[in-house]
Design a protein around this motif. Structure first.
Motif, PDB file in Angstrom:
ATOM      1  N   ALA A   1       0.780  -1.207  -0.046  1.00  0.00           N
ATOM      2  CA  ALA A   1      -0.032  -0.108   0.072  1.00  0.00           C
ATOM      3  C   ALA A   1       0.778   1.102  -0.092  1.00  0.00           C
ATOM      4  CB  ALA A   1      -0.977  -0.069   1.127  1.00  0.00           C
ATOM      5  N   ARG A   2       2.108   1.090   0.748  1.00  0.00           N
ATOM      6  CA  ARG A   2       2.881   2.429   0.773  1.00  0.00           C
ATOM      7  C   ARG A   2       3.522   2.846  -0.439  1.00  0.00           C
ATOM      8  NH1 ARG A   2       8.074   2.119   4.636  1.00  0.00           N
ATOM      9  NH2 ARG A   2       7.174  -0.026   4.172  1.00  0.00           N
ATOM     10  N   GLY A   3       3.910   1.803  -1.462  1.00  0.00           N
ATOM     11  CA  GLY A   3       4.366   2.301  -2.574  1.00  0.00           C
ATOM     12  C   GLY A   3       3.078   2.721  -3.599  1.00  0.00           C
ATOM     13  N   VAL A   4       2.042   2.211  -3.758  1.00  0.00           N
ATOM     14  CA  VAL A   4       0.915   2.417  -4.459  1.00  0.00           C
ATOM     15  C   VAL A   4       0.468   3.798  -4.178  1.00  0.00           C
ATOM     16  CG1 VAL A   4      -1.553   1.765  -5.155  1.00  0.00           C
ATOM     17  CG2 VAL A   4       0.202  -0.004  -4.897  1.00  0.00           C
ATOM     18  N   THR A   5       0.446   3.950  -2.747  1.00  0.00           N
ATOM     19  CA  THR A   5      -0.070   5.662  -2.488  1.00  0.00           C
ATOM     20  C   THR A   5       0.908   6.577  -2.303  1.00  0.00           C
ATOM     21  OG1 THR A   5      -0.019   4.896  -0.154  1.00  0.00           O
ATOM     22  CG2 THR A   5      -2.107   4.592  -1.212  1.00  0.00           C
ATOM     23  N   SER A   6       2.256   6.265  -2.835  1.00  0.00           N
ATOM     24  CA  SER A   6       3.353   7.278  -2.744  1.00  0.00           C
ATOM     25  C   SER A   6       2.986   8.440  -3.644  1.00  0.00           C
ATOM     26  CB  SER A   6       4.640   6.755  -3.012  1.00  0.00           C
ATOM     27  OG  SER A   6       5.381   7.641  -3.296  1.00  0.00           O
ATOM     28  N   PRO A   7       2.835   9.660  -3.189  1.00  0.00           N
ATOM     29  CA  PRO A   7       2.679  10.873  -3.853  1.00  0.00           C
ATOM     30  C   PRO A   7       3.720  11.140  -4.956  1.00  0.00           C
ATOM     31  CG  PRO A   7       3.298  11.621  -1.443  1.00  0.00           C
ATOM     32  CD  PRO A   7       3.472   9.996  -1.596  1.00  0.00           C
ATOM     33  N   SER A   8       4.950  11.041  -4.603  1.00  0.00           N
ATOM     34  CA  SER A   8       6.161  11.380  -5.619  1.00  0.00           C
ATOM     35  C   SER A   8       6.240  10.498  -6.603  1.00  0.00           C
ATOM     36  CB  SER A   8       7.263  11.486  -4.968  1.00  0.00           C
ATOM     37  OG  SER A   8       7.706  10.195  -4.312  1.00  0.00           O
ATOM     38  N   SER A   9       6.111   8.936  -6.641  1.00  0.00           N
ATOM     39  CA  SER A   9       6.249   8.212  -7.728  1.00  0.00           C
ATOM     40  C   SER A   9       5.438   6.697  -7.422  1.00  0.00           C
ATOM     41  CB  SER A   9       7.571   7.764  -8.021  1.00  0.00           C
ATOM     42  OG  SER A   9       8.279   7.168  -6.900  1.00  0.00           O
ATOM     43  N   PRO A  10       4.196   6.816  -7.595  1.00  0.00           N
ATOM     44  CA  PRO A  10       3.131   5.903  -7.351  1.00  0.00           C
ATOM     45  C   PRO A  10       3.582   4.213  -7.974  1.00  0.00           C
ATOM     46  CG  PRO A  10       1.887   7.348  -8.078  1.00  0.00           C
ATOM     47  CD  PRO A  10       3.262   8.056  -7.920  1.00  0.00           C
ATOM     48  N   ALA A  11       3.734   3.371  -7.528  1.00  0.00           N
ATOM     49  CA  ALA A  11       3.743   1.985  -8.092  1.00  0.00           C
ATOM     50  C   ALA A  11       2.523   1.293  -8.545  1.00  0.00           C
ATOM     51  CB  ALA A  11       4.241   1.089  -7.160  1.00  0.00           C
ATOM     52  N   PRO A  12       2.402   0.989  -9.693  1.00  0.00           N
ATOM     53  CA  PRO A  12       0.941   0.378 -10.300  1.00  0.00           C
ATOM     54  C   PRO A  12       0.403  -0.611  -9.148  1.00  0.00           C
ATOM     55  CG  PRO A  12       2.825  -0.851 -11.312  1.00  0.00           C
ATOM     56  CD  PRO A  12       3.507   0.340 -10.649  1.00  0.00           C
ATOM     57  N   GLY A  13      -0.865  -0.379  -8.953  1.00  0.00           N
ATOM     58  CA  GLY A  13      -1.376  -1.312  -7.814  1.00  0.00           C
ATOM     59  C   GLY A  13      -1.965  -2.678  -8.308  1.00  0.00           C
ATOM     60  N   LEU A  14      -2.101  -2.867  -9.627  1.00  0.00           N
ATOM     61  CA  LEU A  14      -2.682  -3.962 -10.087  1.00  0.00           C
ATOM     62  C   LEU A  14      -2.132  -4.348 -11.441  1.00  0.00           C
ATOM     63  CD1 LEU A  14      -6.431  -4.298  -9.431  1.00  0.00           C
ATOM     64  CD2 LEU A  14      -4.791  -5.265  -8.077  1.00  0.00           C
TER      65      LEU A  14
END
Length: 179
Positions: A1-14
């Motif tokens: 969840a931390r990577g997906v919700t990162s404001p600077s460089s969000p990771a793909p959720g799915l």
């Protein structure tokens, strides 16, 4: 969840992926044993980067492995449980740097519990096996094994309910390895 919700460089959720699993289970006279083989491939994997404390997207991975578990109740008051896993994780298109950092190659656990009316005690050994820390496998974690103890008192209340007081001693032998 931390990577997906990162404001600077969000990771793909799915991300797209495929997987399959084949398993079997045996139950007989107080013993339950299960085994499974599995494999999966995803188009992008999330990798924890300790230096930055963040989760970052990485390339496509292929993983395969097995899981074994058993639970045995040889006496009404005695329970023994065990599990062992093995896995193989690799990046798909990265020759020479294909190891997935932090992907454990094996894990195991063995627990023994004495369970009586009003109290219980347990001993648990946990093993986290060696694994690559960098993609080229030049730096590896050696793995670690720890012993934990637990004891609990569960008296009956006057109204028939229960509460539990317990104590745990984690890492009994003060293992210094990272887990």
């Amino acid at each position: 969840a931390r990577g997906v919700t990162s404001p600077s460089s969000p990771a793909p959720g799915l991300v797209p992926g495929t997987g399959s699993e084949l398993g079997a289970r045996l139950e007989r006279e107080g013993l339950v044993f299960a085994a499974s083989l599995w494999q999966m491939q995803v188009s992008s994997d999330l990798i924890y980067v300790g230096d930055s404390g963040a989760v970052e997207p990485a390339g496509a991975t292929r993983r395969k492995g097995y899981e074994l578990s058993a639970n045995w109740r040889p006496r009404p008051w005695l329970n023994v449980d065990a599990s062992w896993t093995g896995s193989h994780a690799r990046f798909v298109d990265a020759p020479g740097e294909d190891h997935v950092p932090g992907a454990l190659e094996s894990t195991g656990e063995l627990g023994v519990a004495a369970i009586f009316d009003g109290w219980n005690a347990a001993l648990r050994v946990r093993h986290l096996g060696p694994h690559a820390l960098v993609e080229d496998n030049s730096v590896r974690s050696p793995g670690t094994t720890q012993l934990n103890l637990r004891a609990a008192w569960t008296p009956r209340r006057a109204d028939g309910g229960r509460f539990e007081l317990y104590g745990e001693l984690l890492n009994v032998f003060d293992t210094r390895a990272k887990d």
